[in-house]
Enzyme design. Structure first.
Site, PDB file in Angstrom:
ATOM      1  CD  GLU A   1      -5.493  -5.850  -1.372  1.00 57.68           C
ATOM      2  OE1 GLU A   1      -6.272  -6.288  -0.515  1.00 57.68           O
ATOM      3  OE2 GLU A   1      -4.997  -4.712  -1.315  1.00 57.68           O
TER       4      GLU A   1
ATOM      5  CG  ASN B   1      -1.132  11.278  -2.114  1.00 57.11           C
ATOM      6  OD1 ASN B   1      -1.603  12.364  -1.811  1.00 57.11           O
ATOM      7  ND2 ASN B   1      -0.269  11.109  -3.089  1.00 57.11           N
ATOM      8  CB  ALA B   2      -0.777  14.454   1.985  1.00 56.75           C
ATOM      9  CB  ALA B   3      -4.545  14.223  -1.839  1.00 59.66           C
ATOM     10  CE1 TYR B   4      -6.662   7.184   3.986  1.00 61.59           C
ATOM     11  CE2 TYR B   4      -8.878   7.277   3.096  1.00 61.59           C
ATOM     12  CZ  TYR B   4      -7.887   6.598   3.766  1.00 61.59           C
ATOM     13  OH  TYR B   4      -8.114   5.339   4.223  1.00 61.59           O
TER      14      TYR B   4
ATOM     15  CB  CYS C   1      -8.690  -4.705  -3.667  1.00 57.61           C
ATOM     16  SG  CYS C   1      -7.546  -3.303  -3.724  1.00 57.61           S
TER      17      CYS C   1
ATOM     18  CB  CYS D   1     -10.986  -2.412   0.079  1.00 58.11           C
ATOM     19  SG  CYS D   1     -10.286  -1.931  -1.521  1.00 58.11           S
TER      20      CYS D   1
ATOM     21  CB  CYS E   1      -5.191  -1.369  -2.207  1.00 60.06           C
ATOM     22  SG  CYS E   1      -6.590  -0.456  -1.531  1.00 60.06           S
TER      23      CYS E   1
ATOM     24  CG  ASN F   1      -0.376  -0.018   2.548  1.00 65.41           C
ATOM     25  OD1 ASN F   1       0.579  -0.737   2.805  1.00 65.41           O
ATOM     26  ND2 ASN F   1      -0.936   0.767   3.450  1.00 65.41           N
TER      27      ASN F   1
END
Length: 136
Positions: free
Chosen positions: A59, A49-52, A93, A90, A57, A46
């Site tokens: 996978e 990133n700060a920009a969520y 994925c 998730c 992921c 995984n």
């Protein structure tokens, strides 16, 4: 069905790549490793990133590595996370895995101590929509 030697190789690859996960925000590192029908193993981790929402992921990373090699079919995938709860793929994925796997492909969910549970793609994404729905 995959043999225990392959499971061990997937666990080793997933463990190694998990160490390189970039998870400065959640602290939750995940590694994934898959094997194709010809025995090639591809792994991913995984990357946050700060920009969520633009992180990726583990996978997805493993699948990208597989596709980049020219392979198009996986036989099994292992997802390794930490904590007490199962680290299953998730929803997004699960669909990504389905794109490259048959319903009976094996999905192994692991923790640092080893494999915790085995599923099939059909177990995790029943009645899924995939390439065969489009006549492919």
């Amino acid at each position: 069905m995959i043999d225990e030697e392959t499971v061990a190789a997937l666990f080793a690859a997933g463990s190694a790549v998990r160490e390189n996960a970039y998870a400065p925000y959640s602290g939750f590192r995940v590694g994934a490793a898959l094997v194709t029908s010809d025995g090639a193993i591809h792994a991913g981790c995984n990357v946050e990133n700060a920009a969520y929402p633009v992180g990726s992921c583990a996978e997805a990373g493993a699948l990208s590595a597989m596709a980049g090699s020219g392979a198009r079919r996986l036989a099994a995938i292992l997802v390794l996370g930490e904590g007490d709860a199962l680290c299953t793929p998730c929803g997004a994925c699960r669909q990504r895995i389905r794109e490259f796997a048959a319903g009976d492909a094996v999905v192994l969910v692991a923790g640092p101590e080893g494999v915790r549970r085995r599923f099939t793609v059909d177990d995790l994404l029943p009645e899924s929509f995939g390439p065969d729905n489009l006549g492919r």
